[in-house]
Design a protein around this motif. Structure first.
Motif, PDB file in Angstrom:
ATOM      1  N   PRO A 134       0.822  -1.214   0.000  1.00 15.49           N
ATOM      2  CA  PRO A 134       0.000   0.000   0.000  1.00 15.49           C
ATOM      3  C   PRO A 134       0.853   1.260   0.000  1.00 15.49           C
ATOM      4  N   GLY A 135       0.300   2.334  -0.548  1.00 16.09           N
ATOM      5  CA  GLY A 135       0.977   3.623  -0.551  1.00 16.09           C
ATOM      6  C   GLY A 135       0.813   4.331   0.784  1.00 16.09           C
ATOM      7  N   PRO A 136       1.499   5.476   0.953  1.00 15.69           N
ATOM      8  CA  PRO A 136       1.445   6.175   2.249  1.00 15.69           C
ATOM      9  C   PRO A 136       0.062   6.685   2.615  1.00 15.69           C
ATOM     10  N   TRP A 137      -0.735   7.097   1.623  1.00 14.45           N
ATOM     11  CA  TRP A 137      -2.057   7.639   1.943  1.00 14.45           C
ATOM     12  C   TRP A 137      -3.009   6.545   2.406  1.00 14.45           C
ATOM     13  N   LEU A 138      -3.000   5.391   1.717  1.00 13.67           N
ATOM     14  CA  LEU A 138      -3.849   4.284   2.148  1.00 13.67           C
ATOM     15  C   LEU A 138      -3.413   3.785   3.518  1.00 13.67           C
ATOM     16  N   LEU A 168       6.506  11.169   3.478  1.00 17.30           N
ATOM     17  CA  LEU A 168       6.224  12.418   4.187  1.00 17.30           C
ATOM     18  C   LEU A 168       5.123  13.231   3.517  1.00 17.30           C
ATOM     19  N   SER A 169       4.577  12.724   2.409  1.00 11.37           N
ATOM     20  CA  SER A 169       3.451  13.424   1.792  1.00 11.37           C
ATOM     21  C   SER A 169       2.237  13.468   2.719  1.00 11.37           C
ATOM     22  N   VAL A 170       2.170  12.530   3.689  1.00 13.05           N
ATOM     23  CA  VAL A 170       1.047  12.545   4.631  1.00 13.05           C
ATOM     24  C   VAL A 170       1.095  13.760   5.547  1.00 13.05           C
ATOM     25  N   LEU A 171       2.239  14.453   5.586  1.00 13.20           N
ATOM     26  CA  LEU A 171       2.322  15.670   6.397  1.00 13.20           C
ATOM     27  C   LEU A 171       1.411  16.765   5.862  1.00 13.20           C
ATOM     28  N   ALA A 205       1.465   5.185  10.954  1.00 10.13           N
ATOM     29  CA  ALA A 205       1.750   4.841   9.565  1.00 10.13           C
ATOM     30  C   ALA A 205       3.177   5.201   9.183  1.00 10.13           C
ATOM     31  N   LEU A 206       3.720   6.272   9.744  1.00  5.21           N
ATOM     32  CA  LEU A 206       5.077   6.705   9.409  1.00  5.21           C
ATOM     33  C   LEU A 206       6.145   5.945  10.192  1.00  5.21           C
ATOM     34  N   ALA A 207       5.888   5.675  11.471  1.00  7.12           N
ATOM     35  CA  ALA A 207       6.983   5.191  12.328  1.00  7.12           C
ATOM     36  C   ALA A 207       6.611   4.058  13.258  1.00  7.12           C
ATOM     37  N   GLY A 208       5.424   3.502  13.161  1.00  9.19           N
ATOM     38  CA  GLY A 208       5.054   2.454  14.091  1.00  9.19           C
ATOM     39  C   GLY A 208       4.596   3.018  15.428  1.00  9.19           C
ATOM     40  N   VAL A 209       4.602   2.161  16.436  1.00  7.16           N
ATOM     41  CA  VAL A 209       4.097   2.544  17.763  1.00  7.16           C
ATOM     42  C   VAL A 209       5.229   3.137  18.585  1.00  7.16           C
ATOM     43  N   ILE A 210       5.075   4.389  18.969  1.00  6.93           N
ATOM     44  CA  ILE A 210       6.050   5.092  19.814  1.00  6.93           C
ATOM     45  C   ILE A 210       5.314   5.568  21.049  1.00  6.93           C
ATOM     46  N   GLY A 211       5.685   5.023  22.194  1.00  8.19           N
ATOM     47  CA  GLY A 211       4.934   5.281  23.412  1.00  8.19           C
ATOM     48  C   GLY A 211       5.539   6.349  24.303  1.00  8.19           C
ATOM     49  N   PHE A 212       4.701   6.848  25.204  1.00  9.94           N
ATOM     50  CA  PHE A 212       5.055   7.706  26.330  1.00  9.94           C
ATOM     51  C   PHE A 212       5.375   9.155  25.950  1.00  9.94           C
ATOM     52  N   ILE A 213       5.508   9.490  24.678  1.00  6.21           N
ATOM     53  CA  ILE A 213       5.721  10.894  24.307  1.00  6.21           C
ATOM     54  C   ILE A 213       4.514  11.724  24.731  1.00  6.21           C
ATOM     55  N   GLY A 214       3.320  11.226  24.418  1.00  8.30           N
ATOM     56  CA  GLY A 214       2.105  11.955  24.753  1.00  8.30           C
ATOM     57  C   GLY A 214       1.764  11.950  26.221  1.00  8.30           C
TER      58      GLY A 214
END
Length: 330
Positions: free
Chosen positions: A114-118, A194-197, A251-260
């Motif tokens: 799949p592409g970045p948008w999907l 990065l087009s999803v930005l 979608a860009l980087a997977g699961v990144i926890g605890f930042i939020g």
């Protein structure tokens, strides 16, 4: 007179923090672009190899880390107000897990890459389902803060278990390598992804401008309605935007926890609860923290690279335990 001085001092603290995070972000950007197996001066790359390394690998990686960190921190700050839970965070509540689960199911069902948008749409859908479930439990069933937190953790564990089973029975090497990405990594981000930005950044800006409305919402729903705030409409808009931001981040980087979790909570302790300042400042410090974590992930081991999600979890887990103990003491 004392109140006026207090407010002026608080305004000065917020302004100083804004300038501080801007300067730190600039310094962190130069550091991130420079470090690696090959050190590069960002303002003076030598040869085609260093230019390609700088513009095709490190620069999109830096942009992705800052955008994702800002999105997760701002989403966490809003969730903490929306759910009335100081421990709310996309990773802890399982929202990021819902996005990753939807992505893995898509990869197993679709015969093409799949592409970045999907990818973003599918991840956003998974995040939205989990967010709606948590908000519904908080508002309709009136689940307590502790139970809501435990339900979110359980959903995250469940989604992680399904993802692990899926990869265990997969014979596709690419899907096995994707497991590393789901641990949280911005290493393979390209300019095309990065087009999803184009969607993420406007949504993030909109979210950071909802501070005044959230300040009113913190007074209570009854008082907020009396002051003319459409609480129901605001809540659903915030849910949709948070799901979009978390879905794009996963979608860009997977699961990144605890930042939020860590960033907005520590800022509240240090500076106060004024969301009109807290939201953009959380985004700035979230971008800074994830960019620095990515630098640490690249240089921590001499012959390998750690997933950035492992670094943020290692840094955030002790803070999370401290927050749990502190909330119990109060």
């Amino acid at each position: 007179m004392h109140l006026e001085r207090f407010l002026q001092r608080r305004q000065s603290q917020w302004k100083f923090s804004v300038w501080l995070v801007v300067l730190l972000l600039i310094g962190c950007s130069f550091l991130s672009l420079s470090v690696g197996e090959i050190w590069v001066l960002p303002w003076l790359p030598q040869g085609d190899l260093e230019k390609q390394l700088l513009w095709q690998i490190r620069f999109p990686r830096l942009v992705a880390a800052m955008a994702i960190g800002a999105a997760l921190a701002a989403s966490g700050a809003v969730l903490q107000v929306l759910l009335g839970n100081p421990l709310a965070e996309p990773g802890v509540l399982g929202i990021s897990g819902g996005a990753s689960l939807a992505l893995v199911l898509m990869l197993f069902l679709l015969p093409w890459v799949p592409g970045p948008w999907l990818t973003m749409i599918v991840a956003m859908s998974g995040a939205l389902v989990f967010t709606l479930l948590l908000v519904s439990l908080a508002r309709v069933r009136r689940v307590s803060t502790t139970r809501l937190l435990l339900i979110g953790v359980a959903l995250g564990i469940l989604s992680g278990a399904v993802v692990t089973w899926a990869f265990y029975f997969s014979d596709d090497l690419n899907q096995r390598q994707l497991l590393y990405w789901l641990m949280g990594s911005v290493g393979g981000v390209s300019w095309g992804q990065l087009s999803v930005l184009a969607i993420l950044l406007p949504a993030l800006i909109w979210l950071c401008t909802r501070g005044k409305q959230l300040d009113i919402l913190m007074l209570g729903e009854i008082h907020a309605r009396q002051l003319g705030l459409d609480v129901s409409a605001l809540r659903w808009r915030l849910i949709l935007v948070i799901a979009l931001l978390v879905g794009a981040a996963v979608a860009l980087a997977g699961v990144i926890g605890f930042i939020g979790l860590v960033v907005p909570h520590l800022l509240r302790l240090a500076l106060g609860t004024e969301n009109r300042y807290l939201l953009p400042l959380s985004a700035g410090f979230g971008a800074l923290l994830l960019a620095l974590s990515d630098v640490l992930a690249r240089v921590a081991l001499p012959a390998a690279e750690l997933p950035v999600g492992v670094v943020t979890t290692t840094l955030g887990a002790p803070v999370f335990i401290w927050m749990l103990l502190r909330s119990q003491a109060e």
